[in-house]
Design an enzyme around this catalytic site. Structure first.
Site, short mmCIF file in Angstrom:
data_model
loop_
_atom_site.label_atom_id
_atom_site.label_comp_id
_atom_site.label_asym_id
_atom_site.label_seq_id
_atom_site.Cartn_x
_atom_site.Cartn_y
_atom_site.Cartn_z
N ASP A 171 -4.04 -2.62 -7.90
CA ASP A 171 -4.06 -3.80 -7.00
C ASP A 171 -2.94 -4.04 -6.21
O ASP A 171 -3.29 -4.64 -4.96
CB ASP A 171 -4.04 -4.97 -8.23
CG ASP A 171 -5.27 -4.84 -9.13
OD1 ASP A 171 -6.26 -4.48 -8.71
OD2 ASP A 171 -5.20 -5.73 -10.26
P1 NAP Z 1 -3.19 -2.03 -11.86
O1 NAP Z 1 -4.03 -2.53 -10.67
O2 NAP Z 1 -3.78 -2.55 -13.33
O3 NAP Z 1 -3.82 -0.69 -12.02
C1 NAP Z 1 -3.37 0.38 -12.88
C2 NAP Z 1 -3.85 1.76 -12.16
O4 NAP Z 1 -3.37 2.76 -13.47
C3 NAP Z 1 -5.58 1.97 -12.42
O5 NAP Z 1 -6.09 2.04 -11.45
C4 NAP Z 1 -5.80 2.99 -13.51
O6 NAP Z 1 -6.98 3.74 -13.02
C5 NAP Z 1 -4.33 3.81 -13.61
N1 NAP Z 1 -3.86 4.34 -15.03
C6 NAP Z 1 -3.91 3.92 -16.08
N2 NAP Z 1 -3.66 4.84 -17.19
C7 NAP Z 1 -3.06 5.95 -16.10
C8 NAP Z 1 -2.54 7.15 -16.56
N3 NAP Z 1 -2.39 7.27 -17.93
N4 NAP Z 1 -2.28 7.90 -15.75
C9 NAP Z 1 -2.55 7.74 -14.52
N5 NAP Z 1 -3.05 6.54 -14.17
C10 NAP Z 1 -3.41 5.43 -14.79
O7 NAP Z 1 -1.80 -1.84 -11.93
P2 NAP Z 1 -0.87 -2.43 -10.81
O8 NAP Z 1 -1.29 -1.79 -9.32
O9 NAP Z 1 0.56 -2.23 -11.21
O10 NAP Z 1 -1.18 -4.11 -10.58
C11 NAP Z 1 -0.96 -4.78 -11.42
C12 NAP Z 1 -2.03 -5.90 -11.92
O11 NAP Z 1 -1.68 -6.43 -13.06
C13 NAP Z 1 -1.81 -7.05 -10.49
O12 NAP Z 1 -3.42 -7.37 -10.61
C14 NAP Z 1 -1.17 -8.10 -11.30
O13 NAP Z 1 -1.58 -9.26 -10.87
C15 NAP Z 1 -1.59 -7.92 -13.01
N6 NAP Z 1 -0.68 -8.40 -13.61
C16 NAP Z 1 0.60 -8.28 -13.42
C17 NAP Z 1 1.52 -8.83 -14.57
C18 NAP Z 1 3.00 -8.93 -14.19
O14 NAP Z 1 3.57 -9.73 -14.38
N7 NAP Z 1 3.34 -7.63 -13.65
C19 NAP Z 1 1.06 -9.62 -15.61
C20 NAP Z 1 -0.32 -9.45 -15.91
C21 NAP Z 1 -1.06 -9.01 -14.89
P3 NAP Z 1 -7.50 4.87 -14.05
O15 NAP Z 1 -8.02 4.12 -15.14
O16 NAP Z 1 -8.45 5.46 -13.24
O17 NAP Z 1 -6.55 5.98 -14.55
#
Ligand code: NAP
Length: 462
Positions: free
Chosen positions: A389
């Site tokens: 994201d």
């Molecule tokens: P993300 O959008 O959740 O994407 C995580 C990616 O990691 C997925 O595309 C997944 O794809 C990949 N993945 C998962 N396990 C993996 C593995 N073992 N090896 C390789 N790839 C792996 O992560 P982000 O870009 O860090 O974004 C964070 C999101 O969480 C945002 O939408 C944010 O708003 C939200 N959020 C953030 C917080 C905070 O405070 N930081 C709290 C709650 C929510 P595959 O499944 O294809 O592997």
């Protein structure tokens, strides 16, 4: 004894302040946490001493000691057991206990109040502490369940409308009560308010999902702090007042920062209006390019400057240590390496910083999103490790996307982007990532830890 306790509370308050100050930089955060924790231990000991000097009955003292012992054992066991990826859930649970405490204090104190002599101010404080505590209790439990994937978002109009009605009731009922329009005892009234506030806590968090979750968690954190401060005023406990105000203020500041990082308006968050995801929207099939381990290793070895953008997948794969090794290996080959950290990457604020600190990555290597974006064109290759994201260009150019408006790391502006992920799985917001179809982007499929290990092995051979 009174003077010793008061001075002790002052020291505890100063430790909270010092702890917060240290926590403002990742380098000193651990020390800050320790200082604040010591301050909290001191505050608990002093409160116990105050109870002893106030000649509280022995049975009560034993119950207090038992509660401290049980709380310590449970807290220690949960903290020892928790995986880094489960940390936000644990924080939410701890938050719930804080809110629950404030609510119970309100109920207990209401029961002990003399209905004729008690001053109005104390009753108002009790009500405020009870309502905020009850909302934080159930809201945090629902947030924990949602983060654990056990409770789904409920965005129905009934849920949103009921929440608003209950919010109105929580404001209106106390006013009516103090004008004598509700003819019931204060304790009974407090139970009614607690029930309404607990249901509100559930309904408040149920519709919220996707990218708004971190905002809600830090908001609930702040609400718990405020509830504690209200309870502290009732007891005249200065450490509780100060601790509560610090948590309340820090939570609100974090909420504002989170809102900024996710392009959410705080007013909309407070009013409970959240952007709905267009789940029904049809997504176009994407043409993507795959890249192999050896091609990735080659690209990295020929680069002069590489950026690593970590995301939630890095935490899932527990790939931080091997990621640190890759960085060192590249540096030995005179490739400059920066980590660009998005403020909401992962599942809790500072998630990536914690992971990279575990791998002993030096702080000088960490770049904030804005700094990374300013220099993005300089990077010959950007390795996106389990982030999705936070690098999705739809946030900038697709007004229909639920992530639209969220500031992103503009990896697409670099010369080459390599995204490491296991499948075409989506990120937290559940939306397609427009980055994957861009010309300068390729995907290296596989678990981040094993892929990184293989890249390191290959680099050693090049
Ligand atoms: P993300 O959008 O959740 O994407 C995580 C990616 O990691 C997925 O595309 C997944 O794809 C990949 N993945 C998962 N396990 C993996 C593995 N073992 N090896 C390789 N790839 C792996 O992560 P982000 O870009 O860090 O974004 C964070 C999101 O969480 C945002 O939408 C944010 O708003 C939200 N959020 C953030 C917080 C905070 O405070 N930081 C709290 C709650 C929510 P595959 O499944 O294809 O592997």
């Amino acid at each position: 004894m009174y003077a010793i306790i008061e001075v002790g509370y002052l020291i505890a308050t100063l430790s909270f302040l010092g702890g917060l100050k240290f926590m403002s930089s990742p380098k000193n955060a651990k020390t800050g946490n320790l200082i604040a924790a010591l301050g909290m231990v001191l505050a608990v000991v002093l409160t116990f001493m105050a109870a002893v000097t106030a000649t509280v009955p022995y049975t009560n003292l034993i119950i207090m000691l038992l509660a401290i012992a049980v709380g310590t054992v449970i807290g220690k066991r949960l903290s020892d057991k928790v995986e880094m990826t489960g940390m936000p859930q644990l924080v939410s649970l701890f938050n719930a206990t804080g809110g629950g405490c404030a609510m119970l204090l309100g109920l207990v104190e209401a029961n002990q109040m003399d209905p004729f002599t008690t001053i109005l101010g104390n009753k108002i404080l009790l009500i405020a502490g009870l309502i905020t505590g009850a909302v934080a209790l159930t809201g945090s439990i629902i947030a924990e369940r949602k983060l654990a994937g056990k409770v789904k978002d409920r965005r129905s109009k009934t849920v949103i409308l009921s929440a608003r009605i209950l919010l109105g009731l929580m404001v209106l009922l106390p006013v009516l009560y103090f004008f004598g329009i509700i003819p019931i005892g204060f304790t009974a009234f407090m139970y009614v308010l607690a029930a309404i506030a607990m249901v509100y806590g559930v309904l408040f968090v149920l519709p919220i999902g996707g990218a708004d979750m971190p905002v809600v968690i830090s908001l609930l954190n702040s609400i718990t702090g405020i509830a504690t401060a209200f309870a502290g005023f009732v007891y005249g406990n200065k450490a509780m007042i100060a601790g509560g105000i610090f948590v309340g203020a820090a939570g609100i500041l974090l909420t504002i920062l989170m809102c900024k990082a996710m392009n959410r308006s705080l007013l909309k968050v407070l009013a409970g209006t959240f952007k709905k995801s267009k789940n029904g929207a049809v997504e176009e099939a994407q043409e993507i390019k795959e890249i192999s381990i050896s091609e990735t290793a080659l690209s990295l070895s020929f680069a002069q400057k590489v950026a690593i953008v970590p995301g939630y997948g890095l935490a899932v794969a527990q790939a931080q240590h091997i990621c640190g090794q890759l960085q060192q290996l590249l540096e030995k080959r005179h490739v400059g390496v920066d980590y660009i950290i998005h403020p909401v990457a992962g599942r809790m604020p500072g998630h990536m910083n914690v992971l990279l600190a575990e791998a002993n990555v030096e702080y000088s290597h960490l770049k904030e999103m804005d700094e990374g974006n300013e220099n993005m064109e300089q990077y010959d290759a950007v390795l996106v490790i389990g982030a999705n994201d936070v690098v999705n260009p739809a946030a900038e150019n697709n007004p229909d996307s639920p992530v639209y408006g969220m500031p992103i790391i503009r990896v697409y502006e670099s010369k080459q982007v390599i995204v490491m992920k296991r499948s075409m799985g989506k990120g937290y917001a559940g939306v397609q990532n427009d980055l994957f179809a861009l010309d300068n982007c390729s995907i290296l499929f596989g678990d981040a830890k094993s892929s990184l290990q293989e890249i390191v092995n290959q680099l050693k051979l090049i």
